[in-house]
Design an enzyme around this catalytic site. Structure first.
Site, mmCIF file in Angstrom:
data_model
loop_
_atom_site.group_PDB
_atom_site.id
_atom_site.type_symbol
_atom_site.label_atom_id
_atom_site.label_comp_id
_atom_site.label_asym_id
_atom_site.label_seq_id
_atom_site.Cartn_x
_atom_site.Cartn_y
_atom_site.Cartn_z
ATOM 1 N N ASN A 1 -34.705 -47.974 -21.268
ATOM 2 C CA ASN A 1 -35.985 -48.066 -20.569
ATOM 3 C C ASN A 1 -37.015 -48.614 -21.557
ATOM 4 O O ASN A 1 -36.692 -49.482 -22.337
ATOM 5 C CB ASN A 1 -36.364 -46.691 -20.004
ATOM 6 N N ASP A 2 -38.211 -48.093 -21.560
ATOM 7 C CA ASP A 2 -39.303 -48.629 -22.363
ATOM 8 C C ASP A 2 -38.996 -48.677 -23.861
ATOM 9 O O ASP A 2 -38.668 -47.650 -24.443
ATOM 10 C CB ASP A 2 -40.565 -47.760 -22.214
ATOM 11 N N GLN B 1 -36.723 -45.602 -24.929
ATOM 12 C CA GLN B 1 -36.264 -44.546 -24.034
ATOM 13 C C GLN B 1 -34.847 -44.907 -23.609
ATOM 14 O O GLN B 1 -34.576 -46.031 -23.206
ATOM 15 C CB GLN B 1 -37.158 -44.453 -22.803
ATOM 16 N N TYR C 1 -40.437 -39.199 -23.669
ATOM 17 C CA TYR C 1 -40.988 -40.388 -23.023
ATOM 18 C C TYR C 1 -41.817 -41.239 -23.981
ATOM 19 O O TYR C 1 -41.702 -41.120 -25.186
ATOM 20 C CB TYR C 1 -41.769 -39.978 -21.778
ATOM 21 N N SER C 2 -42.672 -42.080 -23.439
ATOM 22 C CA SER C 2 -43.365 -43.143 -24.166
ATOM 23 C C SER C 2 -44.054 -42.693 -25.438
ATOM 24 O O SER C 2 -44.526 -41.567 -25.548
ATOM 25 C CB SER C 2 -44.397 -43.814 -23.261
#
Length: 145
Positions: free
Chosen positions: A42-43, A59, A102-103
């Site tokens: 992901n990110d 991620q 997360y981020s």
């Protein structure tokens, strides 16, 4: 008994290692950009140049689509074209990130890289709570801060 953060890291890394041969023999696997060896990337959350190599943290869902656990993956490169996945950087194993890492971002400071990320916790009513978290990476590996 709940698995420890280290158990989670070991399990995800075993999954990553098991996929590497399959990935390297897959003619459809991307060769010019970072792609997860297994699961979902992901990110991207931190790109730093440190000790002669580029490091990218991202991620990573090593069990997608079967489970949504969000880790941070880690890959390194000397030329920004050829990447080596070096295992998960962090796993959702602490009370403040048990429902996902997360981020965030990463910054190199001399002998270590500090990574900041958002820990995600879902309470019994389904409400989500976010925590600002950090860890340091040194030549010896990752150390929580």
């Amino acid at each position: 008994m709940q698995p420890t953060e280290y158990d989670l890291l070991d399990r995800a890394d075993a999954r990553r290692r098991a996929a590497l041969e399959r990935v390297h023999n897959d003619h459809d696997y991307p060769i010019w950009h970072i792609a997860a060896p297994v699961g979902r990337l992901n990110d991207p959350n931190g790109l730093v140049f440190w000790h002669g190599r580029y490091h990218v943290f991202y991620q990573w869902g090593p069990y997608v689509p079967a489970a949504k656990a969000v880790y941070w993956g880690h890959a390194v490169s000397t030329d920004l074209a050829h990447w080596q996945h070096v295992g998960p950087a962090i796993a959702p194993g602490r009370w403040y990130d048990k429902d996902g890492c997360y981020s965030g971002s990463a910054v190199a400071f001399g002998d270590h890289v500090t990574c900041l990320y958002t820990g995600n916790v879902k309470d019994s009513s389904g409400a989500r709570h976010a925590y600002q978290c950090a860890f340091d990476m040194t030549e010896d590996g990752v150390a929580e801060t």
